[in-house]
Scaffold this motif. Structure first.
Motif, PDB file in Angstrom:
ATOM      1  N   VAL A 238       0.857  -1.175   0.000  1.00 15.28           N
ATOM      2  CA  VAL A 238       0.000   0.000   0.000  1.00 15.28           C
ATOM      3  C   VAL A 238       0.892   1.223   0.000  1.00 15.28           C
ATOM      4  O   VAL A 238       1.991   1.220   0.577  1.00 15.28           O
ATOM      5  CB  VAL A 238      -0.965   0.041   1.205  1.00 15.28           C
ATOM      6  N   LYS A 239       0.419   2.264  -0.669  1.00 12.05           N
ATOM      7  CA  LYS A 239       1.148   3.527  -0.748  1.00 12.05           C
ATOM      8  C   LYS A 239       0.338   4.599  -0.042  1.00 12.05           C
ATOM      9  O   LYS A 239      -0.863   4.736  -0.281  1.00 12.05           O
ATOM     10  CB  LYS A 239       1.382   3.919  -2.202  1.00 12.05           C
ATOM     11  N   VAL A 240       0.968   5.333   0.838  1.00 12.07           N
ATOM     12  CA  VAL A 240       0.311   6.441   1.533  1.00 12.07           C
ATOM     13  C   VAL A 240       0.417   7.665   0.642  1.00 12.07           C
ATOM     14  O   VAL A 240       1.521   8.181   0.403  1.00 12.07           O
ATOM     15  CB  VAL A 240       0.967   6.699   2.901  1.00 12.07           C
ATOM     16  N   ALA A 241      -0.730   8.125   0.124  1.00  9.78           N
ATOM     17  CA  ALA A 241      -0.712   9.170  -0.899  1.00  9.78           C
ATOM     18  C   ALA A 241      -0.060  10.459  -0.415  1.00  9.78           C
ATOM     19  O   ALA A 241       0.638  11.133  -1.180  1.00  9.78           O
ATOM     20  CB  ALA A 241      -2.135   9.453  -1.382  1.00  9.78           C
ATOM     21  N   SER A 242      -0.256  10.823   0.856  1.00  9.92           N
ATOM     22  CA  SER A 242       0.235  12.116   1.346  1.00  9.92           C
ATOM     23  C   SER A 242       1.754  12.170   1.484  1.00  9.92           C
ATOM     24  O   SER A 242       2.343  13.252   1.423  1.00  9.92           O
ATOM     25  CB  SER A 242      -0.410  12.442   2.696  1.00  9.92           C
ATOM     26  N   GLU A 284      -5.836   4.600  -6.167  1.00 15.57           N
ATOM     27  CA  GLU A 284      -5.433   3.714  -7.265  1.00 15.57           C
ATOM     28  C   GLU A 284      -5.386   2.286  -6.760  1.00 15.57           C
ATOM     29  O   GLU A 284      -5.219   2.035  -5.565  1.00 15.57           O
ATOM     30  CB  GLU A 284      -4.047   4.102  -7.805  1.00 15.57           C
ATOM     31  N   GLY A 285      -5.508   1.351  -7.692  1.00  9.21           N
ATOM     32  CA  GLY A 285      -5.443  -0.058  -7.354  1.00  9.21           C
ATOM     33  C   GLY A 285      -6.810  -0.703  -7.309  1.00  9.21           C
ATOM     34  O   GLY A 285      -7.845  -0.026  -7.353  1.00  9.21           O
ATOM     35  N   VAL A 286      -6.798  -2.030  -7.259  1.00 10.45           N
ATOM     36  CA  VAL A 286      -8.042  -2.804  -7.252  1.00 10.45           C
ATOM     37  C   VAL A 286      -8.163  -3.536  -5.922  1.00 10.45           C
ATOM     38  O   VAL A 286      -7.306  -4.358  -5.571  1.00 10.45           O
ATOM     39  CB  VAL A 286      -8.074  -3.818  -8.406  1.00 10.45           C
ATOM     40  N   ALA A 287      -9.224  -3.228  -5.190  1.00 11.76           N
ATOM     41  CA  ALA A 287      -9.424  -3.836  -3.873  1.00 11.76           C
ATOM     42  C   ALA A 287     -10.080  -5.201  -3.984  1.00 11.76           C
ATOM     43  O   ALA A 287     -10.881  -5.455  -4.883  1.00 11.76           O
ATOM     44  CB  ALA A 287     -10.288  -2.926  -3.007  1.00 11.76           C
ATOM     45  N   ASP A 288      -9.728  -6.067  -3.054  1.00 14.61           N
ATOM     46  CA  ASP A 288     -10.419  -7.340  -2.854  1.00 14.61           C
ATOM     47  C   ASP A 288     -11.338  -7.126  -1.648  1.00 14.61           C
ATOM     48  O   ASP A 288     -10.936  -7.315  -0.507  1.00 14.61           O
ATOM     49  CB  ASP A 288      -9.405  -8.448  -2.587  1.00 14.61           C
ATOM     50  N   SER A 310     -10.311  -5.958   4.160  1.00 12.64           N
ATOM     51  CA  SER A 310     -10.159  -6.115   2.709  1.00 12.64           C
ATOM     52  C   SER A 310      -8.688  -6.136   2.312  1.00 12.64           C
ATOM     53  O   SER A 310      -7.817  -5.650   3.042  1.00 12.64           O
ATOM     54  CB  SER A 310     -10.899  -4.991   1.976  1.00 12.64           C
ATOM     55  N   ARG A 311      -8.435  -6.676   1.127  1.00 12.41           N
ATOM     56  CA  ARG A 311      -7.062  -6.808   0.662  1.00 12.41           C
ATOM     57  C   ARG A 311      -6.964  -6.272  -0.762  1.00 12.41           C
ATOM     58  O   ARG A 311      -7.726  -5.375  -1.122  1.00 12.41           O
ATOM     59  CB  ARG A 311      -6.607  -8.265   0.788  1.00 12.41           C
ATOM     60  N   ALA A 312      -6.033  -6.794  -1.538  1.00 13.69           N
ATOM     61  CA  ALA A 312      -5.788  -6.238  -2.874  1.00 13.69           C
ATOM     62  C   ALA A 312      -5.851  -7.299  -3.951  1.00 13.69           C
ATOM     63  O   ALA A 312      -5.464  -8.449  -3.725  1.00 13.69           O
ATOM     64  CB  ALA A 312      -4.429  -5.551  -2.906  1.00 13.69           C
ATOM     65  N   ARG A 313      -6.350  -6.883  -5.092  1.00 14.26           N
ATOM     66  CA  ARG A 313      -6.282  -7.708  -6.298  1.00 14.26           C
ATOM     67  C   ARG A 313      -5.230  -7.153  -7.262  1.00 14.26           C
ATOM     68  O   ARG A 313      -5.055  -7.680  -8.357  1.00 14.26           O
ATOM     69  CB  ARG A 313      -7.650  -7.756  -6.983  1.00 14.26           C
ATOM     70  N   SER A 314      -4.587  -6.083  -6.869  1.00 18.13           N
ATOM     71  CA  SER A 314      -3.483  -5.512  -7.640  1.00 18.13           C
ATOM     72  C   SER A 314      -2.257  -5.446  -6.743  1.00 18.13           C
ATOM     73  O   SER A 314      -2.352  -5.579  -5.525  1.00 18.13           O
ATOM     74  CB  SER A 314      -3.854  -4.112  -8.152  1.00 18.13           C
ATOM     75  N   GLU A 315      -1.103  -5.228  -7.343  1.00 17.59           N
ATOM     76  CA  GLU A 315       0.134  -5.282  -6.567  1.00 17.59           C
ATOM     77  C   GLU A 315       0.251  -4.140  -5.577  1.00 17.59           C
ATOM     78  O   GLU A 315       0.976  -4.236  -4.589  1.00 17.59           O
ATOM     79  CB  GLU A 315       1.337  -5.280  -7.515  1.00 17.59           C
ATOM     80  N   CYS A 316      -0.442  -3.038  -5.847  1.00 18.07           N
ATOM     81  CA  CYS A 316      -0.336  -1.900  -4.961  1.00 18.07           C
ATOM     82  C   CYS A 316      -1.680  -1.176  -4.848  1.00 18.07           C
ATOM     83  O   CYS A 316      -2.405  -1.043  -5.841  1.00 18.07           O
ATOM     84  CB  CYS A 316       0.731  -0.926  -5.453  1.00 18.07           C
ATOM     85  N   LEU A 317      -2.012  -0.727  -3.648  1.00 21.39           N
ATOM     86  CA  LEU A 317      -3.169   0.118  -3.414  1.00 21.39           C
ATOM     87  C   LEU A 317      -2.670   1.467  -2.927  1.00 21.39           C
ATOM     88  O   LEU A 317      -1.862   1.537  -1.993  1.00 21.39           O
ATOM     89  CB  LEU A 317      -4.086  -0.491  -2.339  1.00 21.39           C
ATOM     90  N   VAL A 318      -3.135   2.531  -3.567  1.00 18.14           N
ATOM     91  CA  VAL A 318      -2.785   3.874  -3.119  1.00 18.14           C
ATOM     92  C   VAL A 318      -3.930   4.395  -2.261  1.00 18.14           C
ATOM     93  O   VAL A 318      -5.054   4.568  -2.744  1.00 18.14           O
ATOM     94  CB  VAL A 318      -2.534   4.818  -4.314  1.00 18.14           C
ATOM     95  N   LEU A 319      -3.633   4.615  -0.984  1.00 17.74           N
ATOM     96  CA  LEU A 319      -4.664   5.003  -0.019  1.00 17.74           C
ATOM     97  C   LEU A 319      -4.669   6.508   0.201  1.00 17.74           C
ATOM     98  O   LEU A 319      -3.609   7.155   0.243  1.00 17.74           O
ATOM     99  CB  LEU A 319      -4.424   4.303   1.317  1.00 17.74           C
ATOM    100  N   ASP A 320      -5.840   7.056   0.374  1.00 18.98           N
ATOM    101  CA  ASP A 320      -6.009   8.490   0.593  1.00 18.98           C
ATOM    102  C   ASP A 320      -5.746   8.810   2.065  1.00 18.98           C
ATOM    103  O   ASP A 320      -6.636   9.151   2.817  1.00 18.98           O
ATOM    104  CB  ASP A 320      -7.418   8.926   0.180  1.00 18.98           C
ATOM    105  N   LEU A 321      -4.515   8.665   2.444  1.00 25.85           N
ATOM    106  CA  LEU A 321      -4.063   8.921   3.821  1.00 25.85           C
ATOM    107  C   LEU A 321      -2.902   9.904   3.815  1.00 25.85           C
ATOM    108  O   LEU A 321      -2.167   9.975   2.827  1.00 25.85           O
ATOM    109  CB  LEU A 321      -3.628   7.617   4.491  1.00 25.85           C
TER     110      LEU A 321
END
Length: 321
Positions: A238-242, A284-288, A310-321
């Motif tokens: 996961v990527k922290v957007a901020s 960004e990314g696809v959540a499971d 929840s988890r991910a269906r893509s290699e990376c999730l970009v979170l609005d944090l």
């Protein structure tokens, strides 16, 4: 940043049924509490440190107390048993009210459908709709009158003519489809109770042509399907957007656990995806998705995730944090 907590004292404990207590909470100094609307809930920190959410079961009257109703649930993870052991005078910490189950329009006709303790958030909705003179009805499914929290209060309420009880141990069991078919206007439906009850109402409504935007639900406990439990728990990031920080989420570790280990606090309560506390924007990314809180449309939008489960269906999730 940690949420501000209120110190509340247990003012009264009333026995609604053999298994349900109603607890009235107030500030020790008697000062007013934050205002809230129908459908709101509070998060309590229990003596053990557990955080648990409970719907506020009446509209504010004096503005100086919160009321919750708690079912003693043998299968719970400790919260209900702790609250049933409380005594008048005990002090709890409480977060400010939140609302993920808001009436979309208090002047729009509504169908309120409850099962068991799920009636608690619907009572304030009924009070609000009655005050605005809006057309509504409340269908309350429960085993018997003796097992029904707020039974006498609803019988004596100024909107008693809008309340219909359905007792599951008699011939008065609710026929969900028949009840829905009475409402050709496809009015807003607000449903709360066990997952099986909610799923039945939503499935029947969808089959009768109700649009997703008219279907509103609140789950009282998490319920993971076999498909969820059997899904692969692959590692991802996961990527922290901020900040741009990249965090590894290993197999068997939740997103919130991985974030916390890296000093990023996301408030959580149920830890099973049914309460909405941890809801986070997904850039960004696809959540499971493994929650029961988000609607199908919200999941399809790809803009929200419940990181507690929840988890991910893509290699990376970009979170609005």
């Amino acid at each position: 940043m940690k949420a501000i907590m209120l110190d509340l004292v247990v003012q009264r404990i009333l026995k609604e049924t053999e298994d349900v207590v109603r607890i009235e909470l107030a500030r020790e100094d008697g000062e007013p509490l934050p205002v809230y609307q129908a459908g709101a809930h509070i998060t309590l920190q229990l003596p053990s440190g557990l955080l648990r959410q409970y719907s506020l079961c009446r509209l504010p009257t004096s503005g100086k107390s919160f009321e919750i109703a708690v079912l003693r649930e043998p299968q719970s993870r400790g919260g209900s048993a702790e609250l049933h052991r409380l005594k008048e005078g005990d002090v709890l910490q409480c977060k400010f009210p939140q609302n993920h189950f808001l009436l979309t329009n208090p002047r729009s006709p509504a169908l309120l459908m409850a099962a068991g303790i799920g009636v608690t958030p619907l009572i304030p909705m009924a009070q609000t709709l009655h005050k605005t003179g809006t057309n509504f009805c409340l269908h309350y499914s429960v085993k018997s009158s003796a097992k029904a929290p707020f039974y006498q209060m609803l019988k004596d309420s100024p909107f008693a003519d809008k309340v219909q009880f359905h007792f599951t141990d008699t011939e008065r069991r609710a026929d969900i489809r028949a009840l829905l078919e009475q409402h050709k206007d496809k009015r807003d439906i607000y449903v709360c109770g066990p997952q099986a009850f909610i799923d039945t109402v939503l499935e029947q409504a969808a089959s009768l042509g109700w649009p997703e935007t008219k279907l509103h639900r609140e789950y009282f406990s998490g319920s993971r399907s076999p498909e969820m439990d059997n899904a692969p728990l692959d590692a991802f990031q996961v990527k922290v957007a901020s900040t741009g920080e990249m965090i590894d989420v290993d197999q068997g570790v939740t997103i919130t656990e991985a974030l916390e280990a890296n000093g990023i606090d996301v408030p959580v309560s149920c830890e099973e995806g049914w309460c909405g506390t941890c809801m986070t924007g997904l850039i960004e990314g696809v959540a499971d998705h493994r929650d029961t809180f988000l609607s199908n449309d919200e999941r399809a939008s790809g803009q929200l995730i419940m990181p507690c489960c929840s988890r991910a269906r893509s290699e990376c999730l970009v979170l609005d944090l």
